[in-house]
Design an enzyme around this catalytic site. Structure first.
Site, PDB file in Angstrom:
ATOM      1  N   TYR A   1      -1.400   0.782  11.018  1.00  0.00           N
ATOM      2  CA  TYR A   1      -1.595  -0.172   9.198  1.00  0.00           C
ATOM      3  C   TYR A   1      -0.331  -0.305   8.547  1.00  0.00           C
ATOM      4  O   TYR A   1       0.019  -1.276   8.278  1.00  0.00           O
ATOM      5  CB  TYR A   1      -2.871   0.705   8.759  1.00  0.00           C
ATOM      6  CG  TYR A   1      -2.687  -0.098   7.271  1.00  0.00           C
ATOM      7  CD1 TYR A   1      -4.196  -1.468   7.160  1.00  0.00           C
ATOM      8  CD2 TYR A   1      -3.252   1.141   6.510  1.00  0.00           C
ATOM      9  CE1 TYR A   1      -3.835  -1.570   6.020  1.00  0.00           C
ATOM     10  CE2 TYR A   1      -2.886   0.136   4.812  1.00  0.00           C
ATOM     11  CZ  TYR A   1      -3.549  -1.302   4.823  1.00  0.00           C
ATOM     12  OH  TYR A   1      -3.645  -1.202   3.558  1.00  0.00           O
TER      13      TYR A   1
ATOM     14  N   THR B   1       1.410  -1.085   0.141  1.00  0.00           N
ATOM     15  CA  THR B   1       0.185   0.054  -0.271  1.00  0.00           C
ATOM     16  C   THR B   1       0.658   1.754  -0.125  1.00  0.00           C
ATOM     17  O   THR B   1       2.243   1.410   0.795  1.00  0.00           O
ATOM     18  CB  THR B   1      -1.302  -0.307   1.341  1.00  0.00           C
ATOM     19  OG1 THR B   1      -1.627   1.580   1.752  1.00  0.00           O
ATOM     20  CG2 THR B   1       0.090  -0.513   2.107  1.00  0.00           C
TER      21      THR B   1
END
Ligand code: NAP
Ligand code: F7E
Length: 324
Positions: free
Chosen positions: A147, A123
């Site tokens: 995250y 990501t």
């Protein structure tokens, strides 16, 4: 006929990827976590065409059994808790799912069949406090949330298995991608859903966080194509996948409300509850490598994407109203 195993098949990306692979005549297996209620809304239209098996990234045995039971040529690791704010509430669990979950899956592949090709859902959140604009495969990482930190571990363990065991493992460093199937908490869908509710008189305001942050948003349907392309090359490599455009949350809000004939300033209220402990201020990707090597490019542009999402939510509420 090739066989693919998709972890997180019932998520936004899993549903589009399963559709794509079915069109390409794959036998498609997908893992879902065991739960007392069904959460298969996004794949109900293809549920008869894919094979669902139980698999939890927290449970090593379930992953080994999923691979032994499906005997895939390719594995796409899309499962995980993908809503960034929730990871500050559960940083340890985030590490378990995302960082160690990818490691468990790679270990399962190493043990069962090292020839399986592996895709890891990396990501743009790994760039975090960005070192340069735009971000490419060489840009230094500086994640800003549990995250992003956990995804960075998963990213490097993928590289490590490629280099240690000569396995075909790739990471796609995907920038934000959205669709009418996006979860309701994510900002694009939160806005499209609220615009629909306000337009239909079901709601009066929309509480938001930081309107100044900027993101590089694409369409999820375009982005799953590149996951497949990455596993069809001669050599495994990592790729940044993005549109190359950046827009602020304020621009997103303005486009969505204007499309429904509304002025956002009449409805949007800032609520500090939605401001994050550490923000990623600006994301803009440079996907030249994917465009050249994979001959990939996004088809749906930002404003069109937002209009599609607003129209879809208005239609959904309209249908609900007329059927009740
Ligand atoms: P999503 O809609 O949140 O889907 C994630 C899926 O993973 C859900 O079906 C979820 O199932 C499942 N899952 C969660 N924890 C699990 C566990 N422990 N074991 C097995 N399955 C589990 O996310 P998405 O947007 O499709 O994204 C797919 C992947 O790409 C994610 O890993 C995300 O972090 C990554 N990513 C997304 C973007 C983006 O912009 N969408 C960008 C870059 C990377 P439940 O319903 O059971 O929770
Ligand atoms: O936030 C700002 C917020 O939650 C985008 C995940 O798919 O993409 C996604 O992560 C921006 C942030 O996505 C609200 O502060 C303002 O700057 O839609 P989001 P995200 O955090 O960028 C990456 C690539 C992933 O990998 C992730 O899995 O919008 N923002 N006000 C808000 N965000 C939310 N959610 N809600 C607000 O009210």
């Amino acid at each position: 006929m090739k066989t693919a195993l998709i972890t997180g098949v019932a998520g936004q990306d899993g549903s589009y990827l399963a559709e794509l692979l079915l069109k390409k005549d794959y036998e498609v297996y997908g893992t879902v976590r065991r739960s007392s209620t069904s959460n298969l809304e996004r794949i109900k239209h293809i549920q008869d065409d894919i094979k669902l098996i139980h698999g939890d990234l927290l449970d090593q045995n379930s992953l080994i059994e999923a691979i032994e039971g499906s005997r895939p040529d390719e594995i796409y690791n899309l499962a995980g808790q993908s809503f960034v704010p929730a990871t500050w509430d559960k940083p340890v669990l985030t590490g378990e799912f995302t960082a160690l979950g990818a490691t468990r899956l790679l270990e399962a592949i190493r043990l069962v069949n090292r020839n399986i090709r592996f895709y890891q859902a990396s990501t743009s959140e790994m760039f975090g406090k960005v070192a340069e604009v735009p971000q490419n495969e060489q840009t230094r990482f500086y994640p800003r949330s549990p995250y992003g930190v956990a995804k960075l571990y998963a990213h490097w363990i993928t590289v490590n298995y490629r280099e240690s065991y000569d396995m075909y493992c790739c990471s796609g460093i995907l920038f934000n991608h959205e669709s009418p199937r996006r979860g309701l908490e994510f900002v694009t869908r939160k806005v499209s859903d609220a615009v629909a509710r306000i337009k239909l008189g079901l709601s009066k305001e929309l509480k938001m966080g930081n309107l100044d942050a900027k993101r590089d948003w694409g369409f999820a349907g375009d982005y799953v194509e590149v996951m497949w392309l990455m596993l069809q090359q001669n050599e495994p490599e990592d790729f940044v996948i993005s549109t190359g455009e950046t827009h602020s949350i304020e621009e997103l809000v303005e486009i969505a409300f204007t499309h429904a004939g509304l002025d956002w300033k009449d409805y949007v209220v800032i609520d500090p509850k939605f401001v994050r402990p550490a923000e990623v201020d600006l994301l803009m990707g440079d996907s030249s490598k994917a465009r050249e090597m994979l001959k990939w490019q996004p088809k749906v542009e930002f404003e069109e994407l937002i209009r599609i999402m607003v129209d879809s939510d208005i239609k959904r509420y309209d249908t609900q109203e007329h059927s009740s």
